[in-house]
Design a protein around this motif. Structure first.
Motif, PDB file in Angstrom:
ATOM      1  N   GLY A  74       0.798  -1.222   0.000  1.00  0.00           N
ATOM      2  CA  GLY A  74       0.000   0.000   0.000  1.00  0.00           C
ATOM      3  C   GLY A  74       0.829   1.269   0.000  1.00  0.00           C
ATOM      4  O   GLY A  74       0.435   2.267  -0.593  1.00  0.00           O
ATOM      5  N   ALA A  75       1.982   1.240   0.626  1.00  0.00           N
ATOM      6  CA  ALA A  75       2.855   2.422   0.648  1.00  0.00           C
ATOM      7  C   ALA A  75       3.449   2.687  -0.727  1.00  0.00           C
ATOM      8  O   ALA A  75       3.773   3.831  -1.062  1.00  0.00           O
ATOM      9  CB  ALA A  75       3.966   2.224   1.681  1.00  0.00           C
ATOM     10  N   SER A  76       3.576   1.660  -1.529  1.00  0.00           N
ATOM     11  CA  SER A  76       4.181   1.807  -2.851  1.00  0.00           C
ATOM     12  C   SER A  76       3.229   2.420  -3.871  1.00  0.00           C
ATOM     13  O   SER A  76       3.664   3.150  -4.763  1.00  0.00           O
ATOM     14  CB  SER A  76       4.627   0.435  -3.362  1.00  0.00           C
ATOM     15  N   TRP A  77       1.954   2.134  -3.764  1.00  0.00           N
ATOM     16  CA  TRP A  77       1.021   2.572  -4.803  1.00  0.00           C
ATOM     17  C   TRP A  77       0.843   4.079  -4.888  1.00  0.00           C
ATOM     18  O   TRP A  77       0.804   4.622  -5.999  1.00  0.00           O
ATOM     19  CB  TRP A  77      -0.319   1.856  -4.643  1.00  0.00           C
ATOM     20  N   PRO A  78       0.726   4.820  -3.790  1.00  0.00           N
ATOM     21  CA  PRO A  78       0.588   6.283  -3.945  1.00  0.00           C
ATOM     22  C   PRO A  78       1.812   6.898  -4.619  1.00  0.00           C
ATOM     23  O   PRO A  78       1.693   7.824  -5.422  1.00  0.00           O
ATOM     24  CB  PRO A  78       0.441   6.797  -2.510  1.00  0.00           C
ATOM     25  N   ILE A  79       2.987   6.355  -4.324  1.00  0.00           N
ATOM     26  CA  ILE A  79       4.220   6.838  -4.958  1.00  0.00           C
ATOM     27  C   ILE A  79       4.162   6.553  -6.451  1.00  0.00           C
ATOM     28  O   ILE A  79       4.505   7.410  -7.276  1.00  0.00           O
ATOM     29  CB  ILE A  79       5.450   6.171  -4.301  1.00  0.00           C
ATOM     30  N   ASN A  80       3.712   5.370  -6.808  1.00  0.00           N
ATOM     31  CA  ASN A  80       3.609   4.976  -8.213  1.00  0.00           C
ATOM     32  C   ASN A  80       2.594   5.831  -8.962  1.00  0.00           C
ATOM     33  O   ASN A  80       2.831   6.228 -10.101  1.00  0.00           O
ATOM     34  CB  ASN A  80       3.246   3.494  -8.289  1.00  0.00           C
ATOM     35  N   VAL A  81       1.465   6.114  -8.332  1.00  0.00           N
ATOM     36  CA  VAL A  81       0.433   6.951  -8.960  1.00  0.00           C
ATOM     37  C   VAL A  81       0.974   8.368  -9.172  1.00  0.00           C
ATOM     38  O   VAL A  81       0.791   8.956 -10.246  1.00  0.00           O
ATOM     39  CB  VAL A  81      -0.863   6.973  -8.121  1.00  0.00           C
ATOM     40  N   ALA A  82       1.642   8.913  -8.179  1.00  0.00           N
ATOM     41  CA  ALA A  82       2.217  10.262  -8.304  1.00  0.00           C
ATOM     42  C   ALA A  82       3.264  10.307  -9.415  1.00  0.00           C
ATOM     43  O   ALA A  82       3.309  11.268 -10.199  1.00  0.00           O
ATOM     44  CB  ALA A  82       2.831  10.704  -6.982  1.00  0.00           C
ATOM     45  N   LYS A  83       4.077   9.286  -9.496  1.00  0.00           N
ATOM     46  CA  LYS A  83       5.103   9.214 -10.540  1.00  0.00           C
ATOM     47  C   LYS A  83       4.455   9.147 -11.925  1.00  0.00           C
ATOM     48  O   LYS A  83       4.903   9.825 -12.849  1.00  0.00           O
ATOM     49  CB  LYS A  83       5.990   7.991 -10.298  1.00  0.00           C
ATOM     50  N   ALA A  84       3.410   8.354 -12.063  1.00  0.00           N
ATOM     51  CA  ALA A  84       2.698   8.239 -13.340  1.00  0.00           C
ATOM     52  C   ALA A  84       2.033   9.558 -13.713  1.00  0.00           C
ATOM     53  O   ALA A  84       2.028   9.949 -14.886  1.00  0.00           O
ATOM     54  CB  ALA A  84       1.666   7.119 -13.278  1.00  0.00           C
ATOM     55  N   ALA A  89       4.837  11.862 -14.895  1.00  0.00           N
ATOM     56  CA  ALA A  89       5.473  11.394 -16.124  1.00  0.00           C
ATOM     57  C   ALA A  89       4.636  11.708 -17.354  1.00  0.00           C
ATOM     58  O   ALA A  89       5.168  11.963 -18.432  1.00  0.00           O
ATOM     59  CB  ALA A  89       5.737   9.901 -16.047  1.00  0.00           C
ATOM     60  N   ARG A  90       3.327  11.681 -17.211  1.00  0.00           N
ATOM     61  CA  ARG A  90       2.397  11.976 -18.302  1.00  0.00           C
ATOM     62  C   ARG A  90       2.613  11.074 -19.520  1.00  0.00           C
ATOM     63  O   ARG A  90       2.402  11.485 -20.653  1.00  0.00           O
ATOM     64  CB  ARG A  90       2.458  13.447 -18.691  1.00  0.00           C
ATOM     65  N   THR A  91       3.054   9.845 -19.274  1.00  0.00           N
ATOM     66  CA  THR A  91       3.215   8.863 -20.337  1.00  0.00           C
ATOM     67  C   THR A  91       2.905   7.472 -19.792  1.00  0.00           C
ATOM     68  O   THR A  91       3.145   7.202 -18.618  1.00  0.00           O
ATOM     69  CB  THR A  91       4.628   8.896 -20.946  1.00  0.00           C
ATOM     70  N   ALA A  92       2.391   6.628 -20.674  1.00  0.00           N
ATOM     71  CA  ALA A  92       2.076   5.252 -20.290  1.00  0.00           C
ATOM     72  C   ALA A  92       3.218   4.312 -20.658  1.00  0.00           C
ATOM     73  O   ALA A  92       3.140   3.122 -20.394  1.00  0.00           O
ATOM     74  CB  ALA A  92       0.788   4.806 -20.975  1.00  0.00           C
ATOM     75  N   LYS A  93       4.258   4.847 -21.253  1.00  0.00           N
ATOM     76  CA  LYS A  93       5.395   4.020 -21.668  1.00  0.00           C
ATOM     77  C   LYS A  93       6.037   3.372 -20.449  1.00  0.00           C
ATOM     78  O   LYS A  93       6.276   4.010 -19.433  1.00  0.00           O
ATOM     79  CB  LYS A  93       6.402   4.851 -22.429  1.00  0.00           C
ATOM     80  N   GLY A  94       6.273   2.084 -20.554  1.00  0.00           N
ATOM     81  CA  GLY A  94       6.874   1.342 -19.457  1.00  0.00           C
ATOM     82  C   GLY A  94       5.872   0.772 -18.471  1.00  0.00           C
ATOM     83  O   GLY A  94       6.244   0.053 -17.557  1.00  0.00           O
ATOM     84  N   LYS A  95       4.607   1.085 -18.651  1.00  0.00           N
ATOM     85  CA  LYS A  95       3.554   0.559 -17.776  1.00  0.00           C
ATOM     86  C   LYS A  95       2.927  -0.662 -18.428  1.00  0.00           C
ATOM     87  O   LYS A  95       2.826  -0.738 -19.639  1.00  0.00           O
ATOM     88  CB  LYS A  95       2.447   1.587 -17.567  1.00  0.00           C
ATOM     89  N   SER A  96       2.476  -1.583 -17.609  1.00  0.00           N
ATOM     90  CA  SER A  96       1.807  -2.779 -18.107  1.00  0.00           C
ATOM     91  C   SER A  96       0.394  -2.830 -17.545  1.00  0.00           C
ATOM     92  O   SER A  96       0.206  -2.976 -16.334  1.00  0.00           O
ATOM     93  CB  SER A  96       2.585  -4.030 -17.691  1.00  0.00           C
TER      94      SER A  96
END
Length: 101
Positions: free
Chosen positions: A14-24, A27-34
């Motif tokens: 759970g601590a990782s997901w808010p960081i990941n959402v903020a990074k996404a 970044a304003r790109t979907a490149k590298g996401k699955s």
């Protein structure tokens, strides 16, 4: 003890997901996401939630252990936000590509 370890696992994820959402978002790109990866994570959290409702021992003590289920729902919401961010960023990628042509 099992519930405490389960909560620790859910907190770590759970601590990782808010960081990941903020990074996404930045970044304003979907490149590298699955999208498949995100959908598998969502499926896993849904399975975890259903397993809690199917577990008679857990449901018998639900009034004392309801908070464990809250962590599952919270993580599911965060991963769903990351999935929404994926589709937003994919749209932004398409717009950028359209403008460069």
């Amino acid at each position: 003890m099992a519930e405490i370890l389960e909560i620790i696992m859910l907190l770590c994820f759970g601590a990782s997901w808010p960081i990941n959402v903020a990074k996404a978002y930045k970044a304003r790109t979907a490149k590298g996401k699955s999208v498949v990866f995100l959908l598998l994570i969502i499926l896993g959290y849904i399975a975890g939630i259903i397993s809690k409702f199917c577990n008679e021992a857990y449901m018998a003590q639900f009034s004392e252990k309801w908070y464990v289920l809250c962590f599952y729902f919270l993580n599911l919401i965060m991963v769903s936000a990351d999935l929404a961010m994926y589709f937003r960023n994919r749209r932004l990628d398409a717009l950028r590509e359209e403008q460069s042509i």
